[in-house]
Enzyme design. Structure first.
Site, PDB file in Angstrom:
ATOM      1  N   GLU A 139       7.371 -12.698   6.811  1.00 49.78           N
ATOM      2  CA  GLU A 139       8.166 -11.651   7.463  1.00 49.78           C
ATOM      3  C   GLU A 139       7.294 -10.422   7.718  1.00 49.78           C
ATOM      4  O   GLU A 139       6.676  -9.885   6.796  1.00 49.78           O
ATOM      5  CB  GLU A 139       9.363 -11.276   6.603  1.00 49.78           C
ATOM      6  CG  GLU A 139      10.356 -12.432   6.450  1.00 49.78           C
ATOM      7  CD  GLU A 139      11.588 -12.036   5.664  1.00 49.78           C
ATOM      8  OE1 GLU A 139      12.661 -11.894   6.273  1.00 49.78           O
ATOM      9  OE2 GLU A 139      11.463 -11.867   4.439  1.00 49.78           O
ATOM     10  N   ARG A 152      -0.650  -6.227  -2.315  1.00 47.08           N
ATOM     11  CA  ARG A 152      -0.162  -6.466  -3.684  1.00 47.08           C
ATOM     12  C   ARG A 152       0.499  -7.824  -3.763  1.00 47.08           C
ATOM     13  O   ARG A 152       0.859  -8.423  -2.748  1.00 47.08           O
ATOM     14  CB  ARG A 152       0.838  -5.373  -4.098  1.00 47.08           C
ATOM     15  CG  ARG A 152       2.107  -5.376  -3.260  1.00 47.08           C
ATOM     16  CD  ARG A 152       3.171  -4.460  -3.830  1.00 47.08           C
ATOM     17  NE  ARG A 152       4.346  -4.388  -2.971  1.00 47.08           N
ATOM     18  CZ  ARG A 152       5.348  -5.267  -2.979  1.00 47.08           C
ATOM     19  NH1 ARG A 152       5.334  -6.290  -3.823  1.00 47.08           N
ATOM     20  NH2 ARG A 152       6.384  -5.124  -2.168  1.00 47.08           N
TER      21      ARG A 152
END
Length: 309
Positions: A257, A281
């Site tokens: 996404e 991350r």
């Protein structure tokens, strides 16, 4: 670059300079081989030919091919090879029958009769023919009989090629995007159609494009959050991408996404390309949508710093 999808489509050339391989990803190691190919072609006044195979041979002959992930789709490979200045690309449909050709049949039927090879650019570890029985030593021993000129790619170049292929896959699977991009000589990309998801991103101010990649064999990097660029309607735009299972919202299945910065157009059903710039991350579960929204805001700031440097 002329592209041929069957051996029968190709007419023998008067002065063909040829190299062959799978060329998955067309990374820096491959680019060195193609550079040598094009330099040899220019010196001889001939035409360069890349002989490659589809499906990937391991998809046909290996028992462990189920988990095989590739760096490039066939369309991506064609585009990347064209960028290297190759004159002809012959894509051989790889079947079990083809894999049973002897080294003699491979050289005579494919390289000589089909292509008209005059010069072969080949590495010391290149293998061909049934059970990979043929190699540089075989070609060298029979070069006069075949009327072939050989140009050996130095062992150091081939060793680097093997190392980089392995490292690129491992780097992508570990989220080490910068390392992978350095070995590729360009950012790693994938393309897909934007499909409707649960549209939860819209409720927290971060609408995302859910990119569905058609090719199941295309390698998608490790789960996590990335700084990316997205090619939308011919324009490269900055974005933040999450790859993973969306644990905060009890997501089912793995998705890709992309939150495209400063962009709000409806692009459902359109094809976009995502270029991975850097890893931000790991994916993690948050205590509700408010905490997720706060983290995405931080990710956006981090991404902008990465993308604008």
């Amino acid at each position: 670059m002329k592209v041929y999808y069957n051996l029968s489509d190709f007419s023998p050339l008067a002065n063909a300079v040829v190299t062959s391989g799978t060329f998955d990803g067309v990374h820096l190691g491959h680019q060195k081989i193609l550079q040598i190919l094009c330099e040899s072609t220019a010196a001889s006044g001939g035409e360069s030919v890349v002989l490659t195979f589809w499906p990937h041979p391991r998809m046909v002959v290996s028992q462990d091919s189920q988990g095989l992930k590739l760096l490039s789709t066939i369309d991506e490979k064609i585009e990347l090879l064209e960028q290297q200045g190759v004159n002809h690309l012959l894509i051989v449909p790889f079947t079990r029958e083809f894999s049973e050709l002897s080294s003699e049949e491979y050289v005579q039927n494919i390289l000589l009769d089909t292509i008209g090879t005059k010069k072969l650019v080949i590495g010391y570890d290149h293998r061909f023919g049934r059970n990979r029985e043929g190699g540089f030593e075989y070609l060298e021993a029979h070069a006069n009989r075949f009327g072939l000129e050989l140009e050996e790619i130095p062992r150091q170049e081939i060793d680097n090629l093997v190392i980089s292929s392995t490292q690129i896959r491992e780097s992508l699977q570990n989220g080490q995007i910068k390392a992978a991009n350095e070995l590729l000589g360009r950012p790693y990309t994938f393309s897909g159609i934007v499909v409707k998801g649960r549209q939860l991103g819209r409720t927290i101010g971060f609408p995302t494009a859910n990119v569905q990649v058609a090719e199941s064999y295309k390698l998608i990097p490790a789960n996590g959050v990335y700084a990316v660029k997205a090619l939308v309607r011919g324009q490269w735009l900055n974005g933040i991408m999450n790859i993973g299972n969306r644990p905060t919202v009890d997501g089912i299945g793995r998705t890709q996404e992309v939150y495209i910065l400063d962009f709000s157009d409806d692009i459902y059903g359109e094809n976009i390309t995502v270029e991975l710039v850097d890893y931000i991350r790991p994916e993690r579960k948050f205590n509700g949508l408010d905490e997720l929204k706060s983290q995405i805001t931080k990710d956006k700031e981090t991404g902008i710093q990465i993308l604008c440097n």
